[in-house]
Design a protein around this motif. Structure first.
Motif, short mmCIF file in Angstrom:
data_model
loop_
_atom_site.label_atom_id
_atom_site.label_comp_id
_atom_site.label_asym_id
_atom_site.label_seq_id
_atom_site.Cartn_x
_atom_site.Cartn_y
_atom_site.Cartn_z
N ALA A 1 0.79 -1.20 -0.02
CA ALA A 1 -0.05 -0.10 -0.02
C ALA A 1 0.85 1.20 0.09
O ALA A 1 0.55 2.20 -0.77
N ALA A 2 1.85 1.37 0.81
CA ALA A 2 3.00 2.30 0.54
C ALA A 2 4.06 2.13 -0.31
O ALA A 2 5.00 3.15 -0.18
N CYS A 3 4.06 1.26 -1.21
CA CYS A 3 5.01 1.30 -2.42
C CYS A 3 5.18 2.79 -2.74
O CYS A 3 4.47 3.75 -3.23
N PRO A 4 6.62 3.19 -2.79
CA PRO A 4 6.98 4.53 -3.08
C PRO A 4 7.31 4.80 -4.55
O PRO A 4 7.87 5.87 -4.69
N CYS A 5 7.08 3.97 -5.66
CA CYS A 5 7.46 4.08 -7.13
C CYS A 5 6.19 5.24 -7.42
O CYS A 5 5.02 5.64 -6.99
N ALA A 6 6.66 5.93 -8.56
CA ALA A 6 6.00 6.96 -9.01
C ALA A 6 4.51 6.38 -9.59
O ALA A 6 3.53 7.13 -9.42
N THR A 7 4.53 5.37 -9.96
CA THR A 7 3.20 4.87 -10.58
C THR A 7 2.29 4.74 -9.46
O THR A 7 0.97 5.10 -9.30
N CYS A 8 2.79 4.12 -8.32
CA CYS A 8 1.77 4.12 -7.12
C CYS A 8 1.46 5.19 -6.32
O CYS A 8 0.49 5.50 -5.70
N ARG A 9 2.40 6.06 -6.39
CA ARG A 9 2.21 7.33 -5.91
C ARG A 9 1.46 8.17 -6.72
O ARG A 9 1.12 9.48 -6.36
N GLY A 10 1.14 7.96 -7.92
CA GLY A 10 0.44 8.87 -8.89
C GLY A 10 1.11 9.89 -9.52
O GLY A 10 0.79 11.11 -9.89
N GLY A 11 2.34 9.51 -9.61
CA GLY A 11 3.35 10.68 -10.73
C GLY A 11 4.20 11.34 -9.95
O GLY A 11 4.19 11.35 -8.59
N HIS A 12 5.35 11.59 -10.35
CA HIS A 12 6.53 12.31 -9.67
C HIS A 12 6.33 13.44 -8.93
O HIS A 12 6.99 13.75 -8.11
N GLU A 13 5.20 14.14 -9.15
CA GLU A 13 4.63 15.43 -8.32
C GLU A 13 4.31 14.99 -7.15
O GLU A 13 4.24 15.92 -6.10
N ASN A 14 3.84 13.53 -6.87
CA ASN A 14 3.46 13.22 -5.46
C ASN A 14 4.60 12.26 -4.73
O ASN A 14 4.34 11.67 -3.81
N MET A 15 5.87 12.35 -5.10
CA MET A 15 6.84 11.88 -4.47
C MET A 15 7.35 12.24 -3.47
O MET A 15 7.31 13.73 -3.21
N SER A 16 7.59 11.59 -2.49
CA SER A 16 8.11 12.30 -1.12
C SER A 16 8.97 11.29 -0.38
O SER A 16 8.63 10.08 -0.68
N PRO A 17 9.73 11.74 0.28
CA PRO A 17 10.71 10.72 1.32
C PRO A 17 10.14 10.22 2.64
O PRO A 17 10.40 9.36 3.04
N GLU A 18 8.58 10.75 2.57
CA GLU A 18 7.67 10.04 3.77
C GLU A 18 6.57 9.35 3.25
O GLU A 18 6.23 9.89 2.14
N PRO A 19 6.25 8.42 4.04
CA PRO A 19 4.95 7.90 3.31
C PRO A 19 3.71 8.52 3.62
O PRO A 19 3.84 9.43 4.73
N ASP A 20 2.95 8.36 2.74
CA ASP A 20 1.68 9.02 2.91
C ASP A 20 0.96 8.42 4.23
O ASP A 20 0.42 7.20 4.16
N PRO A 21 0.46 9.20 5.29
CA PRO A 21 -0.23 8.88 6.41
C PRO A 21 -1.62 7.91 5.89
O PRO A 21 -1.78 7.28 6.95
N LYS A 22 -1.95 7.92 4.90
CA LYS A 22 -3.35 7.47 4.72
C LYS A 22 -3.08 6.00 4.37
O LYS A 22 -3.97 5.13 4.61
N VAL A 23 -1.94 5.44 4.32
CA VAL A 23 -1.64 4.04 3.88
C VAL A 23 -1.98 3.24 5.24
O VAL A 23 -2.30 1.93 4.95
N PHE A 24 -1.89 3.74 6.35
CA PHE A 24 -2.03 3.11 7.59
C PHE A 24 -3.61 2.84 7.81
O PHE A 24 -4.09 1.97 8.48
N GLN A 25 -4.57 3.42 7.06
CA GLN A 25 -6.11 3.41 7.36
C GLN A 25 -6.46 2.30 6.26
O GLN A 25 -7.97 2.13 6.16
N HIS A 26 -5.93 1.82 5.33
CA HIS A 26 -6.52 0.97 4.19
C HIS A 26 -5.81 -0.29 4.08
O HIS A 26 -4.87 -0.66 3.42
#
Length: 113
Positions: free
Chosen positions: A36-61
């Motif tokens: 769920a927390a895959c940091p690749c550009a495809t899973c993150r929805g594009g390079h503009e959404n890349m971050s060195p931190e995981p999206d906190p929403k991944v813990f809810q799904h």
């Protein structure tokens, strides 16, 4: 905090990855969370959404067991990261030690973030 692992163990039976960190902390990651927390550009929805931190929403799904979160292999990426290959063929995310440590799902880590 030293963001270097001392040991990394994957259990396909338990469907979890266990990391012992140099500072003595232990992290247990369910495979569904790693995917769920895959940091690749495809899973993150594009390079503009890349971050060195995981999206906190991944813990809810929570994700049910499926080919997308069944680990087939893991591989070290130099001395700074790990990557996973999943049963559905996905193998693009590079989980740096910093990213993986920030993804720790334990109560201590979740309450400090």
């Amino acid at each position: 905090m030293d963001e270097s692992p001392v040991s990394i163990k994957a259990s396909k039976t338990k469907k979890e990855l266990t990391v012992e960190w140099k500072d003595g902390h232990h992290s247990v990651y369910p495979f569904w969370l790693l995917r769920a927390a895959c940091p690749c550009a495809t899973c993150r929805g594009g390079h503009e959404n890349m971050s060195p931190e995981p999206d906190p929403k991944v813990f809810q799904h929570f994700r049910e067991d499926s080919a997308e979160n069944r680990l087939t292999r893991l591989e070290m990426v130099g001395q700074y990261a790990i990557t996973f290959e999943w049963e559905d063929g996905h193998h693009f995310g590079i989980y740096t030690w910093h990213y993986l440590r920030a993804l720790c799902p334990c109560n201590e880590c979740r309450n400090s973030s």
